[in-house]
Write a protein that holds these residues in place. Structure first.
Motif, mmCIF file in Angstrom:
data_model
loop_
_atom_site.group_PDB
_atom_site.id
_atom_site.type_symbol
_atom_site.label_atom_id
_atom_site.label_comp_id
_atom_site.label_asym_id
_atom_site.label_seq_id
_atom_site.Cartn_x
_atom_site.Cartn_y
_atom_site.Cartn_z
ATOM 1 N N UNK A 9 56.231 -46.289 48.537
ATOM 2 C CA UNK A 9 57.201 -46.523 47.457
ATOM 3 C C UNK A 9 58.220 -47.618 47.793
ATOM 4 N N UNK A 52 60.949 -50.405 47.756
ATOM 5 C CA UNK A 52 62.078 -50.624 46.857
ATOM 6 C C UNK A 52 62.755 -49.335 46.436
ATOM 7 N N UNK A 53 62.218 -48.204 46.869
ATOM 8 C CA UNK A 53 62.751 -46.940 46.384
ATOM 9 C C UNK A 53 63.307 -46.099 47.530
ATOM 10 N N UNK A 71 64.303 -42.324 48.628
ATOM 11 C CA UNK A 71 63.958 -40.954 48.273
ATOM 12 C C UNK A 71 64.635 -40.031 49.283
#
Ligand code: SF4
Ligand code: SF4
Ligand SMILES: [Mg+2]
Ligand SMILES: [Mg+2]
Ligand SMILES: [Mg+2]
Ligand SMILES: [Mg+2]
Ligand SMILES: [Mg+2]
Ligand SMILES: [Mg+2]
Ligand SMILES: [Mg+2]
Ligand SMILES: [Mg+2]
Ligand SMILES: [Mg+2]
Ligand SMILES: [Mg+2]
Lengths: 347, 362, 85, 347, 362, 85
Positions: D319, D321-322, D324
């Motif tokens: 993922x 750019x993300x 979490x």
């Protein structure tokens, strides 16, 4: 917010106002007080100049910052964007530096139309490219409707100072010729002409420009240039008074030699202003040994931003700290430091 | 500017100066009535070029200097009100009231605006129907027609949110008061050219006759001043005391009839306190009863202002030519242009401010 | 007091029932109220104070005055440097 | 003021507001848009980062600017003056630089009490001395009552970057440990607690501090530190989203490892705020190769400003750019980029 | 925070989850009514931990999402008026009206203030007697007592410059409307705990009986949600449809009598349009006739607002659990949290916004 | 909707005719309107929403609930991992 008056121990021969007034930002005597009696004691043993020359590693750097709050933001011949780039480029140039990098910090009022912000940014980009400097770092803050006014920009610049270059009021000497690179008061009149409540028609357009090329041309003559300054806020009067004060010299101007364009003189007459106190952009004042003045003037006149350069006076040992002008009639007058804001007079 | 620059010509000035020098045989004390003339004298260094015996005494003709402290304090009180847009000529912003000035009021959030013309204030009143717009109508006879026009316009436009804070002063009664002063040294007057552009010259012959002083209506450019001095000295040397018009391009004997008619309609003569000098009977104009609805003093309950002039300040004597500024103990120490105690230290044609700048050189 | 300057009437209009002129001060232009000099015409010079024309400028008189000053200078020259400091 | 829409040619996927709103200054997604879609195209081919590393003569310099507009100006534990010095010192430090010089440009609202200005200046002087940097050049402007709010300060700094030091998101690598130097959200909560209309009682005090000493200690371990950032406006959420976006990596946080003090968590709960989006001062985030993380952590914990340093997550290839977070319950949630202003919620 | 942190304990959560997993034998669709519960579910990743067969449908219980467009537009019109101080909870500032939001109004000079409590608005009205202070009184039954207190206080304090723009919505009629929807898939409800803290549980047995759905009054912390799910699933598996209180520490069956008395005095039931859903009879409160002087809709002539909802937005179906957000054509393209077309994309507990953040991961 | 948190009453005052309490939320303190829970006393917990106490927190019930959850866990352990994913 409670203010701890105890914790704040500046000796304050500031004007008896207990608060900031517009005059503290006028570039004149009140601005000087704020710096000398508030900021300097607080910051400690430093010399807060328009542009500092410092050493980083092996490099000699010029370093200068300015906030730009000019209203209106767009005026005949330019915008706050051009000013923000050229203003800082010129402060560096006055140290004899080659400007290299700029930072730009924006304080935006909410509600400012994005196209206006865009137009200012575009003007900054173009001015930076024209000046050959790079905008490399920035910041953006937004303040609420009641706490700002469109766009404020603070630019800060770094320039490289060649070995041996040493410019400043400390080098001014009695006998030095006082040179100016072009017509006076043009920028200030252009901005005034579209200031709210004052609007008047004029063909005058702001003439902001980056001056480090001109400075390079002057230094390339090999002349021993002593002092350079750009007479912005507070005009020539503020700049020469500052130099005279710092150098503990007198300055004598010859009024008839001052390059005040007829339109500037007329606008000033109409509003009751002194053209010597009106702001300039893209202009410099130079102090040069008298025997080298012609050589420097010749080099200036060859440069596009110095075409109308001329000699306007001389540094003297008499009346140190004071600027005096010989009037057209042969009398003298004291050219005083402007105090606060420039306001139209009725009398 | 045409008809302005020509009157600064150095060669012609040299000719006039030569004539003056040639004609003077003993010391004379001349008063230039108008602050604009004072400004021109200092600005061009004219006093340095006159014969040593000719002393120029700076007159009270600076409205910034003589507007009474009560009026300034009233202006400050009105300007501080939240609904008010207070409009003023730029000069008035730094004039100290009892402890503060219009700059201070503005810095505290008062909506104080500098206007170029009184009509700009009327325009603001039209543009801001939900605000009270007050214009600070000060000045001599020259400015009075402009200020008078505001209430005429406001009535015509049906504006209910415009008013004028009036404090006009008149030149002839002041000349009389100066001549009546016990220690008066003035031997001739350069009368204020632009006052006469409006009012004509008719009020002066009785004064010249009564006090046996030459009165020369004089302009503001260097040549005008020199010509005024030349004519005054000529009369003094000849023992005459006449009224002469040395500013004919801008002054007709009959004045400006349209303006004078307007002044008669809008204003009425009143006793007026001159700052530093005191009350001079019949020396001011106030709004006529029929314009009372536009009178800021009536509209705002600020009549009961208590004023406190600095006890150190001797500007009254300065304004009457009885004291030189540097003879005041506060001069240059407690009182400077940065921090003025009296109004004569504020305006650039105030006598104390002019002296302050000049004295530093000598 | 009473900063007033001569300017040339460029045009005359009636705005909102008020006689106004655009007046040129050597390149600088300003709107000026003409109510007190209502018969001033385009091309004439008026004396302007705080946005009001308060009087016509008498061009003939101005020229005469200047000529008088010039004569004075010649006169002085003729009679030598009498009394100059 | 007429705006020439023609002369302004930025492609604008900015939020559909035609004007600046507060969110453009929040340090989150809207701020990013303004930079990427307005300033960058206008300024030309530059990378407008928090702090730029440039070359002047033979010296490698870090160069950074920030405007400070925090309200209120005085808050528990500090003032806008400390922030203005430490904020810029820290931006320099995040480039691995030794901060040397600062400039200070003031935009003062008329009516601001001089003692308040003096107190801020004094705080700046003290902070500069504490940080070992010198305030060498400055500027002061005054704006009218309706156009400002007390004191705005823009500081710009120059630092020296040693050879070989290269920090930034471009060096982040999957597997890197994510470290943080101390408790999160403290400064933001201290400021919120005295913001008008929101006042609440708390013992929390702002913990602004200069971090270049801590950085020097980290680099002195010899570890190959990849990236440093100070998670100020927009909080940890904004900083990690920025890094993830620039590095094209994912970040995985472990919520239970996040050093959010109970008082910060409680204040956020009360107001409906996410502590990860609350501003910090005097804190840094570091990306370090996993095998060197303990060594760096140990060095941080020896330094007064890193005593509570800890590991909070890891960079991952997934993922990109993300960001979490693994929740306390074992679920996951996306830690989003804050959009605009942080506002108290009712729901 | 005590009595909060304990209800997030991971070990206890594991126990509850195990029980739920153990008891589920087939798929069930549960609706959590309240946006706060949605927030908690997403925030803690609870949906990921539930058995695959358990589907959580996000309910309409977010006042930010369901406040009608007309009301938002009225708020924008009032807030833009120069004399008004418009006070709102922070959530409402980004809710799009027809083309703009309160942020925009503020950026254009409107005096829009975020308050923590409705009483802050009353305080502002006292402090600013020359301004009109309007409070945007939105919310469910939980917020209604706080909003009601403002007009009671305003009357007691004799304030003539305070008013309330009211748009309250009520949970039980919404539950009925959802169950009446033709495509309704909801099999059990987690009722909104804090609504019941005020109103008690008395309104639910008729609904449970009529629609044969279990209704479990549920809190907001992770353990509360899990317990609500556990009890709902337990009933579903057992074929029961009762009202149960899984949040007894904050909910009494009789509710809060003092608050309910206040609500009866200040408000009266009205039909209410829910944004995206449409009119639900008897689903709202408005100010009672006797408080009309404090009703902003009456005080400001903004009744005739023309609204324009984006034709693309299908948030009504989303709010009723009839459509998953990512089945909307605008989702993630024309409509994002940065640039929301519908209110469900605005608030962090709006179903579309929650989906947007979550979907990016999978 | 309806973010509400439990806090402990630190003190109670009557301000301007309104019953107000200072409430502690684990160190954070806020003034809260107590009109709807008028008999709450110092030391008790109340549920606060937008500055209003809307209900007492029943501490006994809270403890009982937590104890129930704990028993559930023990129960699960006892009966093994039945049905866990
Ligand atoms: S010097 Fe100052 S105090 Fe003295 S008379 Fe002049 S204005 Fe007054
Ligand atoms: S994704 Fe946007 S447009 Fe689609 S239903 Fe949700 S809020 Fe409406
Ligand atoms: Mg500078
Ligand atoms: Mg500069
Ligand atoms: Mg400079
Ligand atoms: Mg920054
Ligand atoms: Mg303000
Ligand atoms: Mg920076
Ligand atoms: Mg920073
Ligand atoms: Mg940073
Ligand atoms: Mg500067
Ligand atoms: Mg403003």
């Amino acid at each position: 917010m409670t203010i701890d008056f105890e914790g704040w121990a500046c000796p304050l021969p500031l004007r008896d106002t207990p608060a900031i007034v517009m005059g503290h930002g006028g570039g004149g005597a009140m601005s000087g007080d704020l710096i000398n009696h508030l900021f300097l004691p607080a910051f400690g043993d430093v010399a807060l100049t328009d542009s500092a020359v410092v050493t980083a590693g092996t490099a000699r750097l010029a370093f200068s910052t300015d906030s730009f709050v000019v209203r209106p933001m767009f005026f005949p011949g330019g915008s706050i964007g051009d000013l923000a780039v050229n203003g800082t480029v010129n402060d560096l140039a006055m140290s004899g530096a080659t400007p290299l990098y700029l930072s730009a910090a924006f304080i935006l009022q909410e509600g400012t139309p994005l196209p206006a912000v865009g137009r200012i940014a575009t003007a900054m980009g173009e001015a930076a490219r024209a000046a050959g400097v790079r905008l490399v770092t920035g910041d953006t803050k937004v303040v609420d409707f009641d706490s700002g006014d469109g766009v404020y920009v603070t630019t800060t610049g770094i320039g490289l100072v060649a070995d041996g270059v040493d410019l400043g009021p400390h080098r001014a000497t009695a006998g030095d010729a006082v040179l100016v690179s072009g017509p006076l008061g043009v920028h200030g009149v252009a901005v005034l002409s579209c200031r709210q409540g004052l609007e008047f028609g004029t063909e005058v357009r702001s003439d902001t420009a980056p001056l480090h090329g001109l400075v390079a041309a002057m230094l390339a003559t090999g002349a021993d240039v002593h002092t350079l300054r750009d007479p912005t806020r507070g005009g020539l009067a503020a700049t020469l008074n500052e130099i005279a004060g710092a150098a503990k010299l007198g300055v004598e101007l010859v009024e008839r030699d001052l390059p005040v364009p007829a339109e500037v003189a007329d606008a000033c007459h109409l509003l009751g202003l002194d053209p010597l106190q009106v702001a300039n952009e893209g202009k410099l004042v130079a102090l040069v040994p008298p025997d080298q003045a012609d050589r420097v003037l010749a080099a200036m006149r060859e440069h596009p931003y110095g075409r109308d350069a001329c000699r306007i006076g001389v540094c003297v040992a008499e009346h140190p700290g004071m600027v005096v002008a010989r009037t057209g009639l042969g009398g003298t007058r004291v050219v005083t430091m402007p105090i606060g804001e420039q306001l139209p007079r009725i009398c | 500017m045409k008809y302005l620059d020509e009157f600064s010509d150095p060669d012609l000035a040299a000719g006039l100066l030569e004539q003056i020098h040639a004609s003077v045989t003993r010391p004379w004390a001349l008063m230039e009535v108008c602050g604009g003339q004072t400004h021109s004298i200092i600005r061009h260094g004219i006093d340095q070029l006159l014969p040593d015996g000719i002393e120029m005494i700076h007159g009270p003709g600076c409205p910034v200097c003589v507007t009474p402290l009560e009026t300034i304090d009233r202006a400050l009180a009105i300007a501080a009100q939240p609904d008010v847009i207070f409009c003023s000529f730029g000069d008035m912003l730094r004039v100290p009231g009892s402890g503060r000035d219009l700059f201070t009021v503005r810095s505290e959030g008062g909506d104080v605006r500098v206007v170029y013309s009184p009509l700009d204030a009327v325009r603001l009143a039209r543009e801001n129907p939900d605000r009270e717009v007050v214009f600070f109508g000060i000045g001599f006879e020259t400015t009075a027609p402009a200020n008078a026009m505001t209430v005429r316009q406001a009535r015509r436009l049906g504006l209910r949110n415009f008013s004028l804070l009036v404090s006009h002063v008149l030149v002839p009664p002041a000349i009389a008061a100066i001549m009546e002063a016990p220690r008066c040294r003035v031997q001739a007057f350069l009368a204020a050219g632009h006052v006469c552009s409006v009012m004509g010259t008719g009020e002066y012959p009785p004064l010249a006759a009564k006090y046996r002083v030459p009165i020369v209506v004089t302009g503001f450019e260097p040549l005008d001043i020199l010509e005024g001095v030349r004519q005054a000295v000529g009369q003094l040397e000849a023992g005459r005391h006449e009224v002469r018009n040395a500013y004919p391009r801008a002054v007709r004997d009959e004045g400006n009839p349209a303006a004078m008619a307007m002044l008669r309609d809008v204003f009425e003569v009143t006793d007026r306190t001159w700052r530093g000098i005191g009350m001079i009977p019949g020396s001011g104009w106030r709004l006529a009863e029929r314009y009372r609805e536009f009178d800021a003093e009536h509209r705002f309950a600020v009549g009961d202002v208590r004023t406190a002039e600095s006890p150190l300040c001797r500007s009254g004597e300065v304004l009457q030519g009885l004291l030189k500024p540097d003879e005041c103990a506060a001069f240059g120490t407690r009182c400077t242009p940065r921090n003025p105690l009296g109004a004569t230290m504020v305006s650039s044609e105030g006598a104390c401010a002019a002296y302050y700048a000049y004295r530093r050189l000598s | 007091m009473c900063l007033a300057v001569p300017g040339r009437v460029l045009s005359v209009v009636e705005t909102d029932g008020t006689r106004m002129a655009e007046v040129d001060f050597g390149g600088v232009r300003k709107d000026v109220c003409l109510e007190y000099v209502p018969d001033a015409t385009v091309g004439e010079y008026v004396i302007v104070h705080v946005g009001f024309a308060i009087q016509r400028l008498d061009e003939e008189s101005a020229i005469r005055t200047l000529a008088g000053f010039a004569r004075l200078g010649l006169l002085n020259e003729e009679f030598g440097e009498r009394g100059t400091p």
